[in-house]
Structures are given as structure tokens and as C-alpha cells.
Design an enzyme around this catalytic site. Sequence first.
Site, PDB file in Angstrom:
ATOM      1  N   CYS A 121     -13.715  -1.784   6.647  1.00  0.00           N
ATOM      2  CA  CYS A 121     -12.858  -1.009   5.746  1.00  0.00           C
ATOM      3  C   CYS A 121     -13.654  -0.161   4.753  1.00  0.00           C
ATOM      4  O   CYS A 121     -13.168   0.873   4.312  1.00  0.00           O
ATOM      5  CB  CYS A 121     -11.904  -1.942   5.012  1.00  0.00           C
ATOM      6  SG  CYS A 121     -10.663  -2.705   6.091  1.00  0.00           S
TER       7      CYS A 121
ATOM      8  N   LYS B  92      -6.177   6.899  12.495  1.00  0.00           N
ATOM      9  CA  LYS B  92      -6.617   7.486  11.233  1.00  0.00           C
ATOM     10  C   LYS B  92      -7.043   8.932  11.431  1.00  0.00           C
ATOM     11  O   LYS B  92      -7.702   9.262  12.423  1.00  0.00           O
ATOM     12  CB  LYS B  92      -7.769   6.666  10.651  1.00  0.00           C
ATOM     13  CG  LYS B  92      -7.368   5.222  10.334  1.00  0.00           C
ATOM     14  CD  LYS B  92      -8.528   4.407   9.794  1.00  0.00           C
ATOM     15  CE  LYS B  92      -8.087   2.988   9.471  1.00  0.00           C
ATOM     16  NZ  LYS B  92      -9.198   2.162   8.939  1.00  0.00           N
TER      17      LYS B  92
ATOM     18  N   CYS C 158      -7.838 -10.959   1.168  1.00  0.00           N
ATOM     19  CA  CYS C 158      -7.821 -10.536   2.569  1.00  0.00           C
ATOM     20  C   CYS C 158      -7.955 -11.743   3.495  1.00  0.00           C
ATOM     21  O   CYS C 158      -8.914 -12.512   3.396  1.00  0.00           O
ATOM     22  CB  CYS C 158      -8.948  -9.547   2.852  1.00  0.00           C
ATOM     23  SG  CYS C 158      -9.020  -9.034   4.591  1.00  0.00           S
TER      24      CYS C 158
ATOM     25  N   CYS D 260     -15.135  -3.557   0.094  1.00  0.00           N
ATOM     26  CA  CYS D 260     -13.739  -3.847   0.417  1.00  0.00           C
ATOM     27  C   CYS D 260     -13.253  -4.990  -0.473  1.00  0.00           C
ATOM     28  O   CYS D 260     -14.048  -5.674  -1.115  1.00  0.00           O
ATOM     29  CB  CYS D 260     -13.604  -4.208   1.891  1.00  0.00           C
ATOM     30  SG  CYS D 260     -14.231  -5.848   2.312  1.00  0.00           S
TER      31      CYS D 260
ATOM     32  N   LYS E 190      -3.553   1.163  15.090  1.00  0.00           N
ATOM     33  CA  LYS E 190      -3.591   2.097  13.969  1.00  0.00           C
ATOM     34  C   LYS E 190      -4.338   3.367  14.349  1.00  0.00           C
ATOM     35  O   LYS E 190      -5.206   3.369  15.234  1.00  0.00           O
ATOM     36  CB  LYS E 190      -4.252   1.442  12.767  1.00  0.00           C
ATOM     37  CG  LYS E 190      -5.693   1.003  12.987  1.00  0.00           C
ATOM     38  CD  LYS E 190      -6.210   0.220  11.791  1.00  0.00           C
ATOM     39  CE  LYS E 190      -7.598  -0.342  12.055  1.00  0.00           C
ATOM     40  NZ  LYS E 190      -8.080  -1.180  10.946  1.00  0.00           N
TER      41      LYS E 190
ATOM     42  N   CYS F 178     -15.975  -8.630   6.260  1.00  0.00           N
ATOM     43  CA  CYS F 178     -15.808  -8.931   7.683  1.00  0.00           C
ATOM     44  C   CYS F 178     -16.223  -7.702   8.478  1.00  0.00           C
ATOM     45  O   CYS F 178     -16.480  -6.642   7.907  1.00  0.00           O
ATOM     46  CB  CYS F 178     -14.359  -9.344   7.983  1.00  0.00           C
ATOM     47  SG  CYS F 178     -13.226  -7.964   8.237  1.00  0.00           S
TER      48      CYS F 178
ATOM     49  N   ARG G 198       0.836  -1.202   0.000  1.00  0.00           N
ATOM     50  CA  ARG G 198       0.000   0.000   0.000  1.00  0.00           C
ATOM     51  C   ARG G 198       0.871   1.253   0.000  1.00  0.00           C
ATOM     52  O   ARG G 198       1.809   1.371   0.792  1.00  0.00           O
ATOM     53  CB  ARG G 198      -0.906   0.004   1.232  1.00  0.00           C
ATOM     54  CG  ARG G 198      -1.856   1.200   1.316  1.00  0.00           C
ATOM     55  CD  ARG G 198      -2.650   1.150   2.614  1.00  0.00           C
ATOM     56  NE  ARG G 198      -3.517  -0.016   2.668  1.00  0.00           N
ATOM     57  CZ  ARG G 198      -3.918  -0.595   3.801  1.00  0.00           C
ATOM     58  NH1 ARG G 198      -3.508  -0.129   4.975  1.00  0.00           N
ATOM     59  NH2 ARG G 198      -4.706  -1.651   3.761  1.00  0.00           N
TER      60      ARG G 198
ATOM     61  N   ARG H 118      -1.843   6.672   9.838  1.00  0.00           N
ATOM     62  CA  ARG H 118      -1.826   6.166   8.465  1.00  0.00           C
ATOM     63  C   ARG H 118      -2.125   7.284   7.467  1.00  0.00           C
ATOM     64  O   ARG H 118      -2.030   8.457   7.809  1.00  0.00           O
ATOM     65  CB  ARG H 118      -2.803   5.004   8.347  1.00  0.00           C
ATOM     66  CG  ARG H 118      -2.410   3.827   9.258  1.00  0.00           C
ATOM     67  CD  ARG H 118      -3.191   2.593   8.926  1.00  0.00           C
ATOM     68  NE  ARG H 118      -2.797   1.438   9.739  1.00  0.00           N
ATOM     69  CZ  ARG H 118      -3.316   0.236   9.598  1.00  0.00           C
ATOM     70  NH1 ARG H 118      -4.271   0.029   8.697  1.00  0.00           N
ATOM     71  NH2 ARG H 118      -2.937  -0.773  10.355  1.00  0.00           N
TER      72      ARG H 118
END
Length: 591
Positions: free
Chosen positions: A490, A222, A447, A441, A220, A486, A87, A156
Site C-alpha cells: 500500500c 487503479k 489492518c 501504511c 481492484k 505486509c 474511505r 478506485r
Amino acid sequence: MSENSSLPPTAKPTAQPAKPSQVEGVKQASVLLRGSIRQTLNSNSIKFSEDEYNLLKFHGTYQGYDRDSATELKQQKAEKKWEFMVRARIPAGRLTARQYLDLDDLAGRRANNTLRITTRQAIQFHGVIKDDLKAAIAEINRTMITTLGACGDVVRNVTAQPAPVRGPVNERLAADAKRISDRLLPHTQAYHEIWLDGERLDDGEPESEPLYGSTYLPRKFKIGLATPDDNSVDVLTNDLGIVALFDGDRLTGYNFAVGGGLGMTHNKPATYPRLASFIAFVEPDDLIPAVEAVVAVQRDYGDRTNRRHARLKYTIDERGLDWFKGEMERELGHPLEGPRPMPPFKVVDHLGWHPQGDGRWYLGLPVPSGRIQDAGPVTLRTGLREVVRSFEPALILMPTQDLILADIADGDREAIEAALRGHGVKLASDLLPVHRWSMACPALPTCGLALTEAERIRTPMIDAIAEVMARYGLAQERLSIRITGCPNGCARPYAGDIGLVGRMPGYFALYVGGDFEGTRLNWRLLDRVPDNDVAETLAPLFAEFARTRNSGEGFGDFLYRLGLDRVTALVSKDAGAAIPGKAERKLVEAI
């Protein structure tokens, strides 16, 4: 005999401090994200270890395998075919024509011949093999883009509203996203050493991470920037949402909102999606220090024992907004004003042609699920390459997984449209609103967390939903549908009109009642709906919406007004509906 049997009868055992999670130990021992990545990268090993996997994320890559072939490989007892997702970190999604062409070329030589636009305005490459991993990351860096911090327990990619309209508003937000991103990049030299063949610098000072520290963040983090006039980024779904306020063309400051985050785990009520809460107004000159203050408080107080409980939203809910604001003020060294009043959020449709305000135009190009590829009669990747080579537009990756071609002369519009249509590419005017506002996603096969499909069933599922909507005269109705394989969220399924969240192979949990503007979470209506039944399950809701809606009322707002009991009664009992329990009712009432 128990270990506490020697205590006096009236004494209570002293609570033992919880142990940090295994990943915390890996980070601590990694020497600022080095670990043994370099050694394994240069070895004959076909995969990285679990500890190395956790460090690789910080460098912008995830190790996985093609799950389509997993069953066959298991039956053959053969070794999995390991591959990588890489990414790129692209603040505010801004790319030059040259950068895009270089990334497109890399996709053909080092990946699976596709580029994927993410919901956070980044680019992902899939199907990168270990032998190409170092070269792929090095080539991305040669375009003046990095993968460092695109994943991992750091801040991120920083998102911002995408419109390239010339003027102080959009230009300031794009510049702010770049400034924040640059300031919060990890300082470690490990990335340079491992991927770019650099040597560790020795200036007599020990290497350090002045903001992150040796174990970085608990999880993480954001950040997104928006204005009330354009919440295309779903700013409140971020750990830190920054809403810029302007008086005409003059920036007055920023309202900060903290504690957003959509990841959750099925059947784990201690995990949940949350929208950020407004906490303070920040003066323009304090933007970077205030952002650093928010990050520092989470660094010091976030949960490092349980990674499912490590996001900022849990810190906020357990300690409170007043406490958090006090800690921000302590970091900054001065008090903060409360959030200022602002207009309601709007979401702007950037697809199609729009004037930039400087005599040029931008074209918002729909990219289904963000996947830039050549597939059958639709050769989007080839068409885009030709357009970018010929007309050299600037490009902006959108938080809706679509793409903007900017800085286009008025006289080139017709030629660009013709070139794209010649490759079978559909433009915005060819799509129903339900297609324009749907996201998915990647899910299977790339994934490792996916419980079911998302991207690969997006188009047929939205087609089926569109047919049902047309049945009730709603073909032109604007509503957002987000599909994820899931519950990690995302594609932001909990912040929109309809969310479809992978529950098990072939089944989705159905969420409804959010709002199009991204200011209210939806709620779970059904727990297990077969993917082929989703459209008809929604039919009674669309029928009631068409029959009794108020003028101008959106679909999510309509269902929210009806309430959980009424909406539950409308859906078919054999579709998997379960009357929500007290906990879920309380959550809906709180929303």
C-alpha cells in the site's frame, strides 16, 4: 477406482474449467451489491458475515478489529471489538475548505479523532463502530463526497499530480481525474438505498451496470495520471497509468501504460510486483472511451478463479501487450498509435511554499504517515482546523500522504506558518530529506493483513536511518523509503530507493535498487531483518555510496549499477542476507 478409469487408454481427460472464486459467487448473488447488508446493518448483530464483508468493500468500508487487544480478548475468550475503516473517494485529492472541516468534524464524532491521508489521495477514518457506520457514510455524502467505489473490485480513487499551479497542465489533469472517476462509478442504486435511505427507482427498466456487469471486475483496479515533469503519483504502479503529453500549453494526447500493480504474497513466486508497460498513444477526445476499453478487456479476461492472480498485470504477462492492444482497438473500433516519445520522468518536491502562477501561493505541509491527529505537543489536527477556518484555503491530498493548502494570499503566509508552529507542527524546512520522502501504511493495529508494524515505527526507524546517513555525510541526501506491514504494497515499497516489507512480527524484508523517479522496481536484498537492525544493516551501503558514487547519482541508481552480487557482498551476513536464487537473479536482470 479413479473417476477417469473408464476412458480409453489413449484418451486424455478433458480439462475441467476452473471454478470461479467464492467472492465471484457472492457478487453474482448480491443483486448489484445489496446482499443482506441492509438487514444486518439494522439488526443487533455485532458484525457482518464474510459474504457481507466482501460486499461492504464496494461501499467504501472494511470491517476489522483493534489487534492490539486481540491477544487479551482471546485469553479472556471475549468477543472481538469490531470496528470499521471508512474511505472517501476524492479524485485527484481535491477538497474545499468546507468539505475538509466537515470531514474533520466527523472524525471527532464518528471515528477515532484522526483523519488519515492515503497514498492514493483519499481520506480514511478508523475506529468507526457499527452503530455509527451508516451515519458516518451518510455524513460524508452530505459533503458532496462519496465512499462508493473507494474499495472493492472496481476502479478506485483516481489519482493525479497534486500541484495547484494555475494553467492548462495541472488543471486539465485534475479535471480528467474527476471525469474518469465519475464515469467509472458503479451505477447500482444499492448504495443510495442502504446508506442514504433512498428507495429503489422503478422506471420500468431493469437496473444494470453497463460497464462492470453483475460481477464487476475480477479485482481492484487503479488509475493514475501524471506528466513526465511530475511523477509524484508513481503512475507506473497503477493498473492503468496515463501520462499526459503537452506541446507548450496544448494537450497533444496521452501515453497509456497498462499492467502496474505492487501486491504480492511472500513465498508465492507466481505473485509479484510489476510496473506498467507503455502500450498506446490516445488522442484527447478518446480519453474516456480508451479508459473504458482497458477496463472492459480486464473485465472479460481477468482471472476470476484465483484472487491472488486477478490483477491486470497477470492478464498482460500471460496474453501479451500486442494481444491486449488488439482487444483495446476492438473495443474502441479503431486502431491505436504506439506510445509517443516523451522526456524522462521527474518527481517534484511540493513541500514548502510555492507560487501558484496567479499571484497566490500554496504550502506543502508534511503529515507523517498521513495521520492528521493531536498527539502530545503536536496538535496538527487542531492547528489545521484553525487555519482552514480562518483562511479558507483549498486543500489537496498528496500521494506522498502529505497535504497542500492552496490559494493562499501572500500576506497570509506568515500568519499561517505562525499558527501551525504554535501547535508544534513541523514544516518542510524543519525536516531532513529522508523524512520528507518516507511513507508508511497503517499496519497494526487496524489492518487485518499486517504482519508487523509500519506507521507506528516509521518515525523512530527513519530517525535511526538518518543518524547512519549523517555518519557518512549524507544527511541532505534525497532518497525515498517506503514501509509496509505486509507484502500488499500500500505504501509502494517496491518502487523506490528503499522498501521495507513486513515479513513477520518485528522483521522486515529489505528491498533496494529502485529509482527515485518511479521507473524501476527494486529487488529483495534481505529476507528477514529485525526492525531495530534496519539502520545499521544499511550502513555499509551508505558507506560505499558516499565513497564511490558518481556525481549526481541517486542511492537506488548507485546500488542498481553495482548489481545484486556486489550489493549482497556489502551487507553483513548476520543481518539475514541470503544469496538470491536463479529466479530472483533473472527478475533483477529483467528489471
